[in-house]
Design a protein around this motif. Structure first.
Motif, mmCIF file in Angstrom:
data_model
loop_
_atom_site.group_PDB
_atom_site.id
_atom_site.type_symbol
_atom_site.label_atom_id
_atom_site.label_comp_id
_atom_site.label_asym_id
_atom_site.label_seq_id
_atom_site.Cartn_x
_atom_site.Cartn_y
_atom_site.Cartn_z
ATOM 1 N N GLU A 1 -1.335 -7.051 -3.195
ATOM 2 C CA GLU A 1 -0.126 -7.181 -4.008
ATOM 3 C C GLU A 1 0.904 -6.109 -3.659
ATOM 4 O O GLU A 1 2.113 -6.375 -3.642
ATOM 5 C CB GLU A 1 -0.493 -7.101 -5.489
ATOM 6 C CG GLU A 1 -1.317 -8.293 -5.974
ATOM 7 C CD GLU A 1 -1.950 -8.074 -7.336
ATOM 8 O OE1 GLU A 1 -2.499 -9.047 -7.890
ATOM 9 O OE2 GLU A 1 -1.908 -6.934 -7.838
ATOM 10 N N ALA A 2 0.404 -4.881 -3.372
ATOM 11 C CA ALA A 2 1.329 -3.803 -3.003
ATOM 12 C C ALA A 2 2.043 -4.128 -1.694
ATOM 13 O O ALA A 2 3.248 -3.892 -1.552
ATOM 14 C CB ALA A 2 0.573 -2.482 -2.875
ATOM 15 N N ALA A 3 1.308 -4.683 -0.734
ATOM 16 C CA ALA A 3 1.916 -5.049 0.549
ATOM 17 C C ALA A 3 2.919 -6.184 0.374
ATOM 18 O O ALA A 3 3.992 -6.180 0.998
ATOM 19 C CB ALA A 3 0.834 -5.449 1.543
ATOM 20 N N GLU A 4 2.602 -7.143 -0.464
ATOM 21 C CA GLU A 4 3.485 -8.290 -0.651
ATOM 22 C C GLU A 4 4.784 -7.919 -1.361
ATOM 23 O O GLU A 4 5.752 -8.682 -1.318
ATOM 24 C CB GLU A 4 2.749 -9.383 -1.426
ATOM 25 C CG GLU A 4 1.637 -10.055 -0.613
ATOM 26 C CD GLU A 4 0.883 -11.120 -1.388
ATOM 27 O OE1 GLU A 4 0.915 -11.061 -2.643
ATOM 28 O OE2 GLU A 4 0.263 -11.996 -0.757
ATOM 29 N N ASP A 5 4.811 -6.753 -2.016
ATOM 30 C CA ASP A 5 6.027 -6.288 -2.680
ATOM 31 C C ASP A 5 7.023 -5.654 -1.708
ATOM 32 O O ASP A 5 8.128 -5.287 -2.115
ATOM 33 C CB ASP A 5 5.681 -5.272 -3.779
ATOM 34 C CG ASP A 5 5.109 -5.942 -5.017
ATOM 35 O OD1 ASP A 5 5.307 -7.160 -5.178
ATOM 36 O OD2 ASP A 5 4.457 -5.249 -5.815
ATOM 37 N N VAL A 6 6.612 -5.492 -0.451
ATOM 38 C CA VAL A 6 7.465 -4.840 0.555
ATOM 39 C C VAL A 6 7.802 -5.860 1.639
ATOM 40 O O VAL A 6 6.928 -6.632 2.061
ATOM 41 C CB VAL A 6 6.721 -3.620 1.162
ATOM 42 C CG1 VAL A 6 7.530 -3.011 2.306
ATOM 43 C CG2 VAL A 6 6.443 -2.581 0.080
ATOM 44 N N PRO A 7 9.037 -5.890 2.112
ATOM 45 C CA PRO A 7 9.391 -6.817 3.207
ATOM 46 C C PRO A 7 8.467 -6.619 4.403
ATOM 47 O O PRO A 7 8.085 -5.492 4.734
ATOM 48 C CB PRO A 7 10.831 -6.428 3.544
ATOM 49 C CG PRO A 7 11.370 -5.823 2.280
ATOM 50 C CD PRO A 7 10.209 -5.128 1.641
#
Length: 211
Positions: free
Chosen positions: A42-48
């Motif tokens: 989820e943390a990765a998906e929050d960043v382009p």
């Protein structure tokens, strides 16, 4: 091998655990035994995608059971990214609490096994600690009730008092040393891990009592 394809275990000559399963099943993404997967994802998906770096999303989990039959563990997990920043998988390792406890040599703190160690997490700047793993019989004597441990204000550098919830008349002192597991400005930096050495006042101040 606890989770994975039998062909992989066979090709790499890895024995399969008695509780082996071919895959993970997550009923609730917010559950303790699912955070090792979903937190970095989820943390990765929050960043382009073009700005993603696996190390930025590294995550240390709280203690949990992978299944009811497995031993309690903590995990370290990161997203595995393609060259374009696409999340391909979550890569992680686990450490059993039994092993961690064996590395916390509580008898070095005081004679007569009077000390204890606690590895914990604080998310409120040290007001409370979530226990991860402990060592030393006195810890169970003072903090046998599950749940967060509350500190009592005490004006001394890195020294706090712990609330033993009336299990003893002794004052419980703790030296809390922060562990730098996360870089500043990373998603989980507020999960501050600490190693805590614990002694009661009868042992910590034993010399002054004898004078």
């Amino acid at each position: 091998l606890e989770r994975g394809l039998p062909a992989i275990a066979q090709s790499m000559n890895i024995p399969m655990d008695s509780f082996w399963s071919s895959s993970f099943t997550f009923a609730d993404p917010a559950a303790d035994n699912a955070r090792f997967f979903y937190a970095p994802l989820e943390a990765a998906e929050d960043v382009p995608a073009e700005n993603r770096d696996s190390r930025y999303f590294a995550f240390w989990s709280s203690a949990f059971h992978m299944s009811e039959m497995d031993r309690k563990i903590i995990t370290y997990s990161i997203p595995l990214l393609s060259e374009q920043g696409e999340v391909l998988a979550i890569l992680g390792v686990d450490i059993t609490l039994d092993y961690l406890a064996s590395q916390l040599k509580y008898d070095e703190l005081a004679s007569g096994k009077a000390g204890a160690y606690l590895l914990g997490i604080t998310r409120d700047d040290g007001l409370t600690y979530e226990p991860v793993v402990s060592s030393g019989p006195v810890y169970q004597a003072y903090f046998s009730t599950p749940g967060a441990i509350t500190t009592i204000p005490y004006d001394y550098n890195n020294i706090v008092k712990l609330d033993a919830k009336s299990k003893t008349d002794l004052t419980i002192y703790a030296s809390a040393q922060p562990l730098k597991l996360y870089d500043v400005n990373t998603p989980f930096v507020k999960n501050q891990w600490v190693l805590i050495g614990i002694l009661d006042d009868s042992n910590l101040l034993s010399l002054s009592y004898r004078i």
